[in-house]
Design a protein around this motif. Sequence first.
Motif, PDB file in Angstrom:
ATOM      1  N   ARG A   1       0.824  -1.209   0.000  1.00 25.14           N
ATOM      2  CA  ARG A   1       0.000   0.000   0.000  1.00 25.14           C
ATOM      3  C   ARG A   1       0.851   1.249   0.000  1.00 25.14           C
TER       4      ARG A   1
ATOM      5  N   ASP B   1       3.533   1.798  -5.754  1.00 28.39           N
ATOM      6  CA  ASP B   1       2.669   2.001  -6.908  1.00 28.39           C
ATOM      7  C   ASP B   1       2.622   0.735  -7.759  1.00 28.39           C
TER       8      ASP B   1
ATOM      9  N   ARG C   1       0.749  -2.893  -5.177  1.00 24.86           N
ATOM     10  CA  ARG C   1      -0.397  -2.538  -4.336  1.00 24.86           C
ATOM     11  C   ARG C   1      -1.392  -3.694  -4.252  1.00 24.86           C
TER      12      ARG C   1
ATOM     13  N   GLY D   1      -5.016  -1.362   0.367  1.00 23.56           N
ATOM     14  CA  GLY D   1      -4.352  -2.222  -0.595  1.00 23.56           C
ATOM     15  C   GLY D   1      -5.318  -2.590  -1.707  1.00 23.56           C
TER      16      GLY D   1
ATOM     17  N   GLU E   1      -7.190   0.255  -7.229  1.00 23.23           N
ATOM     18  CA  GLU E   1      -7.589   1.631  -6.975  1.00 23.23           C
ATOM     19  C   GLU E   1      -9.126   1.702  -6.942  1.00 23.23           C
TER      20      GLU E   1
ATOM     21  N   GLN F   1      -6.538   6.403  -4.428  1.00 24.56           N
ATOM     22  CA  GLN F   1      -6.978   6.133  -3.062  1.00 24.56           C
ATOM     23  C   GLN F   1      -7.416   7.392  -2.311  1.00 24.56           C
TER      24      GLN F   1
ATOM     25  N   TRP G   1      -0.361   4.198   4.320  1.00 18.39           N
ATOM     26  CA  TRP G   1      -0.604   4.051   2.885  1.00 18.39           C
ATOM     27  C   TRP G   1      -0.285   5.349   2.161  1.00 18.39           C
TER      28      TRP G   1
ATOM     29  N   THR H   1      -0.265   7.269  -2.118  1.00 16.15           N
ATOM     30  CA  THR H   1      -0.545   7.177  -3.551  1.00 16.15           C
ATOM     31  C   THR H   1       0.730   7.510  -4.322  1.00 16.15           C
TER      32      THR H   1
END
Length: 410
Positions: free
Chosen positions: A230, A233, A237, A246, A249, A258, A314, A316
């Motif tokens: 998480r 990329d 993931r 996790g 998307e 996310q 987590w 992105t």
Amino acid sequence: MARSLLTAPRWRSPLRGPRFTAVLGTVLLAGVTVLFVTGLVSYASYNPDLARVNDKTPGKGILGFYLFSWPTDPPWLYRLTQGVHVTLGLTLVPVLLAKLWSVLPRLFTVPPVRSLSHALERLSLLLLVGGALFQFATGILNVQLDYVFPGSFYPLHFYGAWVFFGAFLAHVVLKMPVALRNLRAMRRREPEEPGDLVVPDPGAPTLTRRGAFGLVGGASLLLFATSAGRSFDGPLRQTAVLTPHGGPEPGTGPNGFQINKTAAYAGIRPAETTAEAWRLAVTGRSGTVRLSRAELLDLPQHSAALPIACVEGWSTSDQWWRGVRLRDLAALVGEEEPTDVLVESLQRRGAFRKAALRANQVADPRSLLALAVNGEDLSPDHGHPARIIVPAAPGVLNTKWVARLTFGRL
């Protein structure tokens, strides 16, 4: 004379012994130290002494000695430090449980207290074990977004960390010489000396110590493999099956990345975010101006590629944000030199409905009041009509559904 309960059938595993415990303790020594340091770094990233808005741990006193203005470079800094903190914490769970199992008989020695010094040692052990279980439990629950503990996570985890780490340091000082002696003896393959962890009449072995280390290490590796993704990329993931953020998307298109809290969860009413209803109030030295979204779009627009990283560990990948620089909005209300800003949101539920940013964060040209992401207007869940995006800042400081900006020293 003190006597443990090693002779009881439940304590007769031949795996127990000071060397088994020493190896696990050495791993925890390194891991817990990293956890403590990255935890302090995470706390500092909130700039918690700023205007008493970001501070979720009142009365911290000297425990706030390390605080400093959180930097904006590198922009992935919080993504790294908090990702390490949470992932390492999850990975160490099997090691912690194995360590507690290895010393369990020691917790039941009789008599329980032999002297004042022994009583102090037992008290530190109680704080150590209790603190470890508390910190790991609250951390895991926070990662899972399961807030079943009483009170706010922030002060509970912060003060719990100081109690746990204080007991941990005391334990290290007391036990490190013994642990090093056992590790040296293990390397020299010397026979294990009798002691309170050596079973006098062991049961039949079902697993070798090497196998036990392999089991613990394998469990840690499994937790790492099913949670670390998480923070990365792409395909990695998909492997984070044990964490809420996790897997795939949550959508497709420019806004399909996310999120932590939806607009519905935050109590955002669609009627108050329409072009007719919403106005951004910007206050500074020269007064207050109110800007519609169309007026904001008429101001000079800038872009920045920045990730979002949250306290749950987590993050992105970099998203392309576009909007008005915070320092340009500050100048619009007479703040020629970038200064602190108080950001207020429309949200009605959840923490950080107000958040503050330091002057160095406002000054960074990548710090935006974002109106669009990846070439498309923000979706409601990503903060429409406007949100904050700041490099290296924790996700909760990248306020969504912004209603007011107040510039000035806070």
